[in-house]
Design an enzyme around this catalytic site. Structure first.
Site, mmCIF file in Angstrom:
data_model
loop_
_atom_site.group_PDB
_atom_site.id
_atom_site.type_symbol
_atom_site.label_atom_id
_atom_site.label_comp_id
_atom_site.label_asym_id
_atom_site.label_seq_id
_atom_site.Cartn_x
_atom_site.Cartn_y
_atom_site.Cartn_z
ATOM 1 C CG ASP A 11 -1.895 -1.017 0.983
ATOM 2 O OD1 ASP A 11 -2.391 -1.541 0.081
ATOM 3 O OD2 ASP A 11 -2.340 -1.425 2.416
ATOM 4 C CG ASP A 130 -12.279 -3.094 -1.185
ATOM 5 O OD1 ASP A 130 -11.497 -4.098 -1.306
ATOM 6 O OD2 ASP A 130 -12.030 -1.911 -0.986
#
Lengths: 263, 199
Positions: A11, A130
């Site tokens: 990330d 997600d």
């Protein structure tokens, strides 16, 4: 037989490697290129960079980072985070990405999936989903970093992205992400049963057995992990070794395999 | 110098990055002078066969590559490998470079997913200069829906996926890999290095 893939995920925020927990709370860890090279050398089958800010400043740093990473990494690279136009996809592929991961923008405009797939090939389009359990029988899809519930039912959405030309699905369970309690087996299997494209499991792995479980108990094609590798709890080599002992097909990088320049 | 032939298709930089990493002088080029002066040529390629052949033809490089391939080593990668064969049936019948006998058709199998994408293991049919140091079972990275159908005479390494997928093919000084050596970790680098060391 195709190997099950282990993907190291980084990330990125403003060019720095960071780690968030349960979609909230962010910590800086270090230089993503150094980490990515380390994972490449340990035998990661793919490296994924996710830009969690994805404003124009952060995006420019992502191009720089990608440019540097490509000089030393010889496995497929995926980049995602805020990808919202065919031009974004084009620029990232040109900067060295092999695949681009698209999340929120696909929900807002599913035709974006088919546009990107028809120009760059389905293999270069990864759709990131997600999702969160809403009731016993129902999972729903969230966007904007988990902040907005779209109300879309997960399996319906997964089938739809396949129909629109997605090459792969990167499925993150918001319920297990950051918990280190293992991948979300029921959620993953629900999606694996519904589509024919590869599914990448993401969210929740805390130890080597979680990787074994996800490949023994679901038909996921790949498993993605971030913090467990960043903090050195586990190396990719250890994961591969354990999977191989359980007869799960994986790519083992040989220790004597290092290749240098001209003889 | 190794000429990485630029005819408008594909991401050539990953091939360049791998050659840079290995320390081989190389150049992404569409110049006839460069290609004629090069010691070796690499023909990369992603996309569709008809579009790629059309671009190669329109850039005036088709005949030059065929001519130069008589004089120096050539490596085709992925679609670039498929273009080395006689003919392809992707979308429509399209003539290839006819440097290796064989044809390109869809992977024929009902049991496996298409495209064939991911890491798969190699089986050795016979050694060639590029397979040196590559062991049976080593894994390489594939992304393709079409494959070569050719005689086992021309196959050095193959992968079982449905049927036989030619992985590394060769004929005289012409080589081709269906997989992406520039994305296949140490095994891929080994193969590119073997190519770089060819005399």
């Amino acid at each position: 037989m195709l190997a099950k893939r282990i993907i190291a995920c980084l990330d990125i925020r403003d060019g720095q490697l960071v780690k968030g927990v349960n979609f909230e709370g962010i910590r800086e860890i270090g230089d993503p290129v150094e980490y990515a090279i380390k994972y490449n050398n340990e035998g990661a089958d793919e490296i994924t960079f996710l830009d969690i800010n994805a404003d124009s400043k952060s995006r420019n740093k992502m191009y720089d980072l990608l440019y540097k990473a490509c000089k030393n990494i010889f496995v497929p690279l995926t980049v995602g985070g805020g990808v919202s136009s065919v031009d974004d996809v084009k620029e990232l592929l040109r900067a060295g990405a092999d695949k681009v991961s698209i999340g929120s923008a696909a929900v807002k405009n599913p035709k974006f999936i088919s546009d990107a797939a028809s120009i760059f090939g389905e293999q270069s389009v990864v759709i990131a989903i997600d999702a969160k359990r809403i009731s016993d029988e129902r999972y729903e899809v969230f966007i904007n970093g988990g902040r907005v519930n779209t109300g879309l039912e997960l399996v319906d959405w997964a089938k739809k992205v396949e129909k629109f030309g997605a090459g792969e699905i990167l499925l993150t369970s918001m319920d297990t992400d950051g918990t280190k309690n293992g991948f979300d087996i029921p959620m993953l299997q629900a999606v694996c049963d519904a589509v024919n494209i590869p599914v990448i499991a993401s969210g929740g792995c805390g130890n080597v057995d979680d990787f074994v479980d996800v490949f023994e108990q679901t038909s996921a094609d790949a498993a993605l992990a971030a913090s467990i590798f960043h903090y050195g709890d586990l190396t990719i080599e250890q994961v591969k070794h354990e999977l191989s002992k359980k007869n799960i097909p994986v790519r083992i990088q040989h220790k004597d395999g290092a290749v240098d320049g001209p003889i | 110098m190794i000429a990485i032939i630029d005819y408008g298709a594909g991401n050539l930089f990953s091939v360049k990055n791998a050659l840079d990493y290995l320390g081989y002088d190389n150049k992404i080029t569409n110049s006839k002078q460069d290609i004629m002066a090069a010691e070796k040529m690499i023909l990369p390629g992603v996309g569709s066969f008809p579009a790629a052949m059309k671009m190669l033809r329109e850039s005036g490089l088709e005949e030059l590559i065929k001519e130069e391939a008589n004089k120096k080593p050539l490596l085709g990668i992925c679609l670039g490998m498929q273009m080395l064969f006689d003919i392809s049936y992707e979308f429509e019948e399209t003539k290839g470079l006819s440097l290796i006998p064989g044809e390109i058709r869809l992977i024929e199998s009902k049991e496996v997913k298409i495209p064939h994408m991911g890491w798969n293991s190699l089986i050795k049919e016979k050694d060639c200069a590029l397979s040196k140091g590559v062991n049976e079972g080593d894994m390489v990275y594939y992304v393709h829906s079409y494959q070569a159908y050719t005689s086992m005479d021309y196959i050095s390494l193959y992968t079982k996926y449905g049927g036989v997928i030619p992985g590394l093919v060769f004929h005289n000084n012409i080589y081709g890999t269906q997989f992406h050596p520039e994305k296949s970790g140490e095994v891929g680098l080994r193969i590119l290095k073997n190519f770089g060391e060819l005399k």
